[in-house]
Write a protein that holds these residues in place. Structure first.
Motif, PDB file in Angstrom:
ATOM      1  N   ARG A   1       0.803  -1.223   0.000  1.00 42.43           N
ATOM      2  CA  ARG A   1       0.000   0.000   0.000  1.00 42.43           C
ATOM      3  C   ARG A   1       0.834   1.271   0.000  1.00 42.43           C
ATOM      4  O   ARG A   1       0.441   2.285  -0.580  1.00 42.43           O
ATOM      5  CB  ARG A   1      -1.004  -0.010   1.151  1.00 42.43           C
ATOM      6  CG  ARG A   1      -0.416   0.240   2.519  1.00 42.43           C
ATOM      7  CD  ARG A   1      -1.480   0.120   3.609  1.00 42.43           C
ATOM      8  NE  ARG A   1      -0.925   0.430   4.901  1.00 42.43           N
ATOM      9  CZ  ARG A   1      -0.238  -0.414   5.655  1.00 42.43           C
ATOM     10  NH1 ARG A   1      -0.027  -1.649   5.228  1.00 42.43           N
ATOM     11  NH2 ARG A   1       0.245  -0.050   6.816  1.00 42.43           N
ATOM     12  N   LYS A   2       2.000   1.250   0.617  1.00 43.18           N
ATOM     13  CA  LYS A   2       2.845   2.461   0.656  1.00 43.18           C
ATOM     14  C   LYS A   2       3.404   2.808  -0.720  1.00 43.18           C
ATOM     15  O   LYS A   2       3.775   3.952  -0.960  1.00 43.18           O
ATOM     16  CB  LYS A   2       3.962   2.292   1.670  1.00 43.18           C
ATOM     17  CG  LYS A   2       3.450   2.271   3.097  1.00 43.18           C
ATOM     18  CD  LYS A   2       4.555   2.070   4.101  1.00 43.18           C
ATOM     19  CE  LYS A   2       3.965   1.987   5.497  1.00 43.18           C
ATOM     20  NZ  LYS A   2       4.982   1.707   6.507  1.00 43.18           N
ATOM     21  N   GLU A   3       3.447   1.848  -1.629  1.00 42.72           N
ATOM     22  CA  GLU A   3       3.884   2.121  -3.003  1.00 42.72           C
ATOM     23  C   GLU A   3       2.822   2.887  -3.785  1.00 42.72           C
ATOM     24  O   GLU A   3       3.152   3.590  -4.747  1.00 42.72           O
ATOM     25  CB  GLU A   3       4.128   0.810  -3.765  1.00 42.72           C
ATOM     26  CG  GLU A   3       5.260  -0.027  -3.269  1.00 42.72           C
ATOM     27  CD  GLU A   3       5.329  -1.342  -4.046  1.00 42.72           C
ATOM     28  OE1 GLU A   3       5.120  -1.339  -5.292  1.00 42.72           O
ATOM     29  OE2 GLU A   3       5.575  -2.378  -3.407  1.00 42.72           O
TER      30      GLU A   3
ATOM     31  N   GLU B   1      -0.923   7.571  -0.529  1.00 44.04           N
ATOM     32  CA  GLU B   1      -0.365   8.547   0.391  1.00 44.04           C
ATOM     33  C   GLU B   1      -0.597   8.062   1.828  1.00 44.04           C
ATOM     34  O   GLU B   1      -1.618   7.432   2.120  1.00 44.04           O
ATOM     35  CB  GLU B   1      -1.082   9.900   0.224  1.00 44.04           C
ATOM     36  CG  GLU B   1      -0.939  10.526  -1.138  1.00 44.04           C
ATOM     37  CD  GLU B   1       0.426  11.139  -1.368  1.00 44.04           C
ATOM     38  OE1 GLU B   1       1.156  11.387  -0.386  1.00 44.04           O
ATOM     39  OE2 GLU B   1       0.765  11.365  -2.536  1.00 44.04           O
ATOM     40  N   ALA B   2       0.334   8.372   2.702  1.00 43.65           N
ATOM     41  CA  ALA B   2       0.126   8.108   4.129  1.00 43.65           C
ATOM     42  C   ALA B   2      -0.946   9.082   4.615  1.00 43.65           C
ATOM     43  O   ALA B   2      -0.918  10.263   4.258  1.00 43.65           O
ATOM     44  CB  ALA B   2       1.414   8.304   4.902  1.00 43.65           C
TER      45      ALA B   2
END
Length: 180
Positions: free
Chosen positions: A94-96, A99-100
């Protein structure tokens, strides 16, 4: 038969449009992951358009956000799918793709069995979680609450009742959980 089922919403802000090469891996996984959910033990329903996913659904007055909303027979059934199935392979990436988010992006709540949640209800539950933290009305995997007893409305406690203690959280890594 249980009187309530678990509704969940999670939102994500893609780092680029879904049509970008950077999001190709996520988009390519959608059909497989949705089919995995549809076949998962305890799955009841998921929000989708005629395309078979919910990437075209707009909510929260932000056209960039994508939403995922579904209903499960229990917290354990959803946890098994989300954290102990092939879904984890996509979740770990998901981090790829996204956005955080600095505030809660996932919310859980109980609905009467057979009732489907609306996007308006989901938006209200997430706003409540962000404002008040986990409660019987809107909670997280980290701080879950048991289904209401009997035929009381989802999230409602009997008048004068003391708050219900959170249920035990399913086993999963802390970094998978929604902040809150």
């Amino acid at each position: 038969m249980t009187s309530h089922q678990l509704a969940q919403l999670n939102i994500a802000l893609p780092i680029e449009p879904l049509t970008s090469p950077r999001l190709a891996g996520f988009v390519a996984a959608l059909d497989e992951i949705n089919a995995l959910a549809d076949a998962a033990p305890g799955f009841v329903w998921r929000l989708q358009t005629e395309d078979g996913d919910a990437t075209a659904v707009r909510a929260f007055d932000d056209d960039r956000l994508i939403v995922n909303m579904s209903v499960w027979i229990s917290l354990d059934a959803l946890a098994d799918y989300a954290y102990r199935s092939g879904h984890v392979r996509v979740l770990r990436r998901r981090k790829e793709w996204f956005e955080a988010m600095g505030e809660a992006y996932q919310v859980l709540w109980w609905v009467p069995a057979g009732q489907l949640p609306t996007m308006a209800d989901a938006e209200q539950r997430l706003a409540h979680l962000r404002t008040h933290g986990p409660t019987e009305y809107a909670f997280t995997f980290r701080t879950p609450f048991p289904a209401p007893a009997g035929a009381a409305p989802a999230g409602a406690a009997p008048a004068g009742a003391a708050p219900t203690a959170p249920a035990a959280a399913p086993t999963a890594r802390d970094d998978w959980f929604c902040p809150a």
